[in-house]
Design a protein around this motif. Structure first.
Motif, PDB file in Angstrom:
ATOM      1  N   THR A 250       0.834  -1.201   0.000  1.00 17.41           N
ATOM      2  CA  THR A 250       0.000   0.000   0.000  1.00 17.41           C
ATOM      3  C   THR A 250       0.867   1.249   0.000  1.00 17.41           C
ATOM      4  OG1 THR A 250      -1.746  -1.167   1.188  1.00 17.41           O
ATOM      5  CG2 THR A 250      -1.823   1.232   1.214  1.00 17.41           C
ATOM      6  N   GLY A 254       0.372   3.236  -3.208  1.00 17.11           N
ATOM      7  CA  GLY A 254      -0.362   4.446  -2.881  1.00 17.11           C
ATOM      8  C   GLY A 254       0.459   5.706  -3.109  1.00 17.11           C
ATOM      9  N   PHE A 293      -4.848   8.435  -3.540  1.00 23.41           N
ATOM     10  CA  PHE A 293      -4.030   7.279  -3.184  1.00 23.41           C
ATOM     11  C   PHE A 293      -2.976   7.624  -2.128  1.00 23.41           C
ATOM     12  CE2 PHE A 293      -6.092   5.864  -6.921  1.00 23.41           C
ATOM     13  CZ  PHE A 293      -6.109   4.479  -6.864  1.00 23.41           C
ATOM     14  N   GLY A 297      -1.623   5.476   1.299  1.00 26.38           N
ATOM     15  CA  GLY A 297      -0.166   5.380   1.247  1.00 26.38           C
ATOM     16  C   GLY A 297       0.498   5.924   2.494  1.00 26.38           C
TER      17      GLY A 297
END
Length: 399
Positions: A250, A254, A293, A297
């Motif tokens: 992630t 992200g 995102f 993140g």
């Protein structure tokens, strides 16, 4: 083991999980990103906050703001808001409340957030998110909270579709850049009347008019808050070691999407890339879409950091203390902007050579002041003032 003993053990485990470091650390660090983003808007009376003619070091600061801060702070807030709804419901469940009672508590809390948001906007700062969080919280409580895992997987599909949209938009932007049509258009930036108002009364009237449209415009962030709810159902931040792979990917994906998607707009903001008006508008659209995102993140980064902390020191402890008092920290920032930066108060942004540098220094200083204050309150076992008020309004005077 008796049923009562098992129940007490289960509740103790829930409370220990709720006190996990990562969620509070994320909320505390998140407020720095929020401060940096908001102070630029206040200094330049626009959205996003942008020096349209940067020189020297201001070019690099513009670049970094667009890559790491603008449209990248509120998604962190949104992820943690969705996460917090599940945490609050879980605490209520563990205390023996029925689903109906839990729903009632969450509805009251979110309705009061809408009231907080209106007061915040009217008195202090137009760019309020509390009202939108309250509205989204109501929807999430009534529609999403008690759904099963299969239903909540829908949010992953929505995020996949958002990634496809960003890829398509990014391809269009790249084709425009490679097409070399030239131009020298700046990034579009909307003027905010309340931030440039000559007096407090005028600014308040402007804010009352600006708040409804701003709130409606940011309501779609429910997709971000829903992802936070999905993560909370799996205790991703309470048990980061179990989800290390998820947190790592992630972070990479992200922040990778956010940085790559923000790059064209960042280059234009720094004056290092020159495009026409149509391309500049597309770049700003890509910048905003990819910024979603950054929320998961950044939160994943905080989860990985918390996993490495075995004994929280004074710095991590102070950040976590601010995270536990994030509403007070957020509102304090708005008070600071009004006193330090408004045209009718100290107007410090216009008193020095570089408004960008001045604003960023003030943002960091204000955030550090909230960190220190939260740390002192934590040592005294005191909640933040805004948290005390919201809790009493939600639970009653004995809360």
């Amino acid at each position: 083991m008796s049923v009562d003993t098992a129940r007490r053990t289960s509740r103790g485990a829930v409370r220990r999980a709720e006190r996990a470091l990562a969620p509070d650390l994320a909320r505390g660090a998140m407020l720095l990103i929020i401060a940096l983003a908001n102070v630029a808007g206040v200094v330049f009376a626009g959205e996003p906050g942008l020096d349209a003619t940067p020189e020297g070091a201001d070019r690099g600061l513009n670049f970094l703001l667009f890559e790491l801060v603008h449209a990248r702070g509120y998604p962190v807030f949104a992820v943690m808001f969705g996460y917090g709804i599940v945490q609050l419901a879980r605490r209520q469940d563990a205390s023996g409340a029925t689903p109906k009672q839990v729903r009632s508590v969450l509805i009251r809390r979110n309705l009061w957030l809408v009231v907080f948001g209106f007061a915040h906007a009217a008195l202090l700062y137009y760019g309020d998110f509390l009202g939108a969080y309250g509205i989204v919280g109501l929807v999430m409580t009534l529609v999403l909270l008690r759904r099963g895992d299969k239903f909540h997987r829908i949010v992953l599909v929505l995020w996949a579709l958002a990634a496809v949209e960003i890829l398509i938009l990014g391809a269009i932007v790249v084709s425009r850049i490679l097409g070399g049509q030239g131009g020298s258009a700046p990034l579009p930036a909307g003027h905010v009347d309340s931030l440039a108002a000559p007096g407090y009364a005028a600014s308040m009237l402007d804010r009352v008019g600006e708040w409804p449209m701003h709130t409606l415009r940011v309501l779609p962030f429910i997709i971000i808050a829903w992802l936070g709810m999905w993560a909370a159902r799996r205790r991703v931040l309470e048990e980061p070691a179990r989800h290390k792979s998820l947190l790592t990917w992630t972070t990479i994906l992200g922040l990778g999407v956010a940085i790559a998607g923000g790059l064209p707009a960042a280059l234009v903001s720094a004056g290092w890339l020159h495009v026409n008006e149509s391309a500049a508008s597309l770049m700003l659209m890509l910048h905003g879409a990819s910024g979603l995102f950054a929320g998961p993140g950044y939160v994943a980064v905080f989860g990985l950091i918390a996993m490495r902390v075995t004994r929280p020191g004074s710095v991590v402890g102070a950040l976590s203390a601010l995270g536990q008092r994030s509403l007070s920290g957020y509102l304090f920032q708005s008070v600071a902007w009004l006193i330090l930066l408004a045209p009718f108060t100290l107007a410090l942004g216009d008193r020095f050579n570089s408004p960008t540098v001045t604003g960023l220094i003030i943002a960091v200083a204000v955030w550090l002041a909230t960190v220190l204050t939260a740390h002192l309150l934590d040592k005294r076992k005191q909640a933040g003032p805004a948290e005390i008020v919201l809790r009493r309004l939600t639970y009653g005077p004995r809360a």
